[in-house]
Scaffold this motif. Structure first.
Motif, PDB file in Angstrom:
ATOM      1  N   PHE A  28       0.794  -1.236  -0.226  1.00 60.25           N
ATOM      2  CA  PHE A  28      -0.061   0.040  -0.005  1.00 60.25           C
ATOM      3  C   PHE A  28       0.873   1.355   0.033  1.00 60.25           C
ATOM      4  O   PHE A  28       0.382   2.414  -0.663  1.00 60.25           O
ATOM      5  N   GLU A  29       2.011   1.284   0.621  1.00 60.48           N
ATOM      6  CA  GLU A  29       2.849   2.510   0.567  1.00 60.48           C
ATOM      7  C   GLU A  29       3.169   2.576  -0.822  1.00 60.48           C
ATOM      8  O   GLU A  29       3.336   3.834  -1.226  1.00 60.48           O
ATOM      9  N   LEU A  30       3.634   1.496  -1.713  1.00 60.71           N
ATOM     10  CA  LEU A  30       4.066   1.763  -3.054  1.00 60.71           C
ATOM     11  C   LEU A  30       2.765   2.188  -3.792  1.00 60.71           C
ATOM     12  O   LEU A  30       3.268   2.987  -4.644  1.00 60.71           O
ATOM     13  N   GLY A  38       1.878  10.474  -9.725  1.00 57.77           N
ATOM     14  CA  GLY A  38       1.585  10.233 -11.177  1.00 57.77           C
ATOM     15  C   GLY A  38       1.987   9.135 -12.021  1.00 57.77           C
ATOM     16  O   GLY A  38       1.642   8.326 -12.513  1.00 57.77           O
ATOM     17  N   GLU A  39       3.368   8.726 -11.656  1.00 55.18           N
ATOM     18  CA  GLU A  39       4.030   7.995 -12.531  1.00 55.18           C
ATOM     19  C   GLU A  39       5.347   7.886 -11.689  1.00 55.18           C
ATOM     20  O   GLU A  39       6.012   8.788 -11.190  1.00 55.18           O
ATOM     21  N   THR A  40       6.199   6.845 -11.593  1.00 54.80           N
ATOM     22  CA  THR A  40       7.313   6.533 -11.019  1.00 54.80           C
ATOM     23  C   THR A  40       8.048   5.222 -11.647  1.00 54.80           C
ATOM     24  O   THR A  40       7.466   4.324 -12.111  1.00 54.80           O
ATOM     25  N   ASN A  41       9.403   5.255 -11.423  1.00 61.98           N
ATOM     26  CA  ASN A  41       9.967   3.831 -11.928  1.00 61.98           C
ATOM     27  C   ASN A  41      10.441   3.129 -10.780  1.00 61.98           C
ATOM     28  O   ASN A  41      10.128   3.378  -9.542  1.00 61.98           O
ATOM     29  N   LEU A  42      10.902   1.881 -10.937  1.00 58.97           N
ATOM     30  CA  LEU A  42      11.167   0.849  -9.847  1.00 58.97           C
ATOM     31  C   LEU A  42      12.158   1.647  -8.977  1.00 58.97           C
ATOM     32  O   LEU A  42      12.083   1.453  -7.816  1.00 58.97           O
ATOM     33  N   THR A  44      13.181   4.524  -8.039  1.00 59.31           N
ATOM     34  CA  THR A  44      12.680   5.565  -7.348  1.00 59.31           C
ATOM     35  C   THR A  44      11.672   5.323  -6.518  1.00 59.31           C
ATOM     36  O   THR A  44      11.735   5.569  -5.309  1.00 59.31           O
ATOM     37  N   ALA A  45      10.789   4.418  -6.848  1.00 59.85           N
ATOM     38  CA  ALA A  45       9.759   3.850  -5.753  1.00 59.85           C
ATOM     39  C   ALA A  45      10.163   2.927  -4.708  1.00 59.85           C
ATOM     40  O   ALA A  45      10.064   3.240  -3.402  1.00 59.85           O
ATOM     41  N   ALA A  46      11.317   2.316  -4.894  1.00 57.75           N
ATOM     42  CA  ALA A  46      12.073   1.397  -3.956  1.00 57.75           C
ATOM     43  C   ALA A  46      12.624   2.328  -3.063  1.00 57.75           C
ATOM     44  O   ALA A  46      12.679   2.194  -1.905  1.00 57.75           O
ATOM     45  N   GLN A  47      13.348   3.164  -3.653  1.00 61.73           N
ATOM     46  CA  GLN A  47      14.209   4.406  -2.682  1.00 61.73           C
ATOM     47  C   GLN A  47      13.409   5.150  -1.652  1.00 61.73           C
ATOM     48  O   GLN A  47      13.493   5.105  -0.514  1.00 61.73           O
ATOM     49  N   ARG A  48      12.125   5.521  -2.234  1.00 61.73           N
ATOM     50  CA  ARG A  48      11.348   6.469  -1.507  1.00 61.73           C
ATOM     51  C   ARG A  48      10.606   5.470  -0.426  1.00 61.73           C
ATOM     52  O   ARG A  48      10.138   6.059   0.562  1.00 61.73           O
ATOM     53  N   ALA A  49      10.304   4.424  -0.719  1.00 62.70           N
ATOM     54  CA  ALA A  49       9.785   3.600   0.314  1.00 62.70           C
ATOM     55  C   ALA A  49      10.799   3.114   1.047  1.00 62.70           C
ATOM     56  O   ALA A  49      10.428   2.220   2.188  1.00 62.70           O
ATOM     57  N   GLY A  50      11.869   2.936   1.013  1.00 65.07           N
ATOM     58  CA  GLY A  50      12.940   2.363   1.772  1.00 65.07           C
ATOM     59  C   GLY A  50      13.288   0.991   1.639  1.00 65.07           C
ATOM     60  O   GLY A  50      13.323   0.243   2.637  1.00 65.07           O
ATOM     61  N   LEU A  51      12.720   0.441   0.420  1.00 63.69           N
ATOM     62  CA  LEU A  51      12.819  -0.983   0.098  1.00 63.69           C
ATOM     63  C   LEU A  51      13.846  -1.133  -0.754  1.00 63.69           C
ATOM     64  O   LEU A  51      14.458  -0.412  -1.519  1.00 63.69           O
ATOM     65  N   THR A  52      14.323  -2.454  -0.811  1.00 62.15           N
ATOM     66  CA  THR A  52      15.208  -3.012  -1.996  1.00 62.15           C
ATOM     67  C   THR A  52      14.473  -3.213  -3.330  1.00 62.15           C
ATOM     68  O   THR A  52      13.216  -3.358  -3.137  1.00 62.15           O
ATOM     69  N   THR A  54      14.427  -5.387  -5.446  1.00 64.23           N
ATOM     70  CA  THR A  54      13.845  -6.631  -5.581  1.00 64.23           C
ATOM     71  C   THR A  54      12.357  -6.824  -4.735  1.00 64.23           C
ATOM     72  O   THR A  54      11.479  -7.387  -5.171  1.00 64.23           O
ATOM     73  N   THR A  55      12.365  -6.209  -3.360  1.00 63.30           N
ATOM     74  CA  THR A  55      11.326  -6.090  -2.779  1.00 63.30           C
ATOM     75  C   THR A  55      10.159  -5.413  -3.375  1.00 63.30           C
ATOM     76  O   THR A  55       8.984  -5.792  -3.572  1.00 63.30           O
ATOM     77  N   ALA A  56      10.489  -4.349  -3.720  1.00 66.77           N
ATOM     78  CA  ALA A  56       9.612  -3.202  -4.306  1.00 66.77           C
ATOM     79  C   ALA A  56       8.885  -3.948  -5.595  1.00 66.77           C
ATOM     80  O   ALA A  56       7.775  -3.855  -5.802  1.00 66.77           O
ATOM     81  N   LEU A  57       9.833  -4.462  -6.504  1.00 70.70           N
ATOM     82  CA  LEU A  57       9.641  -5.217  -7.591  1.00 70.70           C
ATOM     83  C   LEU A  57       8.198  -6.473  -7.434  1.00 70.70           C
ATOM     84  O   LEU A  57       7.135  -6.424  -8.199  1.00 70.70           O
ATOM     85  N   CYS A  58       8.592  -7.028  -6.348  1.00 67.29           N
ATOM     86  CA  CYS A  58       7.571  -8.128  -5.912  1.00 67.29           C
ATOM     87  C   CYS A  58       6.272  -7.368  -5.795  1.00 67.29           C
ATOM     88  O   CYS A  58       5.194  -8.111  -6.170  1.00 67.29           O
TER      89      CYS A  58
END
Length: 86
Positions: A28-30, A38-42, A44-52, A54-58
């Motif tokens: 839900f955070e992602l 509005g749009e983001t790439n993997l 940036t999304a991973a960095q902003r969420a504090g995730l790796t 790989t985890t963000a992609l999953c």
């Protein structure tokens, strides 16, 4: 991490409710990030969420499968039809 009297657990990021499974909170955070930006790439999304990545992609793949996010050919994520419904 520490627990607040309200039952929320905090880390160096925003509070996460103790009764919400961590994976659900991350997904839900992602989703929130994608919708807010509005749009983001993997990356940036991973960095902003504090995730790796790989985890963000999953989580993003699961959100994509459920049509909450859409991924274009360039790997850019945006809100999917399940979010855009009126």
């Amino acid at each position: 991490r520490y627990e607040l009297s309200s039952g929320d657990i905090c880390s160096d990021r925003r509070p996460v409710r103790a009764d919400v499974p961590r994976s659900v909170g991350r997904a839900f955070e992602l989703l929130e990030l994608v919708v807010t930006d509005g749009e983001t790439n993997l990356t940036t999304a991973a960095q902003r969420a504090g995730l790796t990545p790989t985890t963000a992609l999953c989580h993003l793949r699961a959100l994509e499968a459920l049509r909450y996010v859409h991924r274009d050919r360039d790997g850019v994520y945006s809100a999917g039809p399940a979010v855009i419904r009126r």
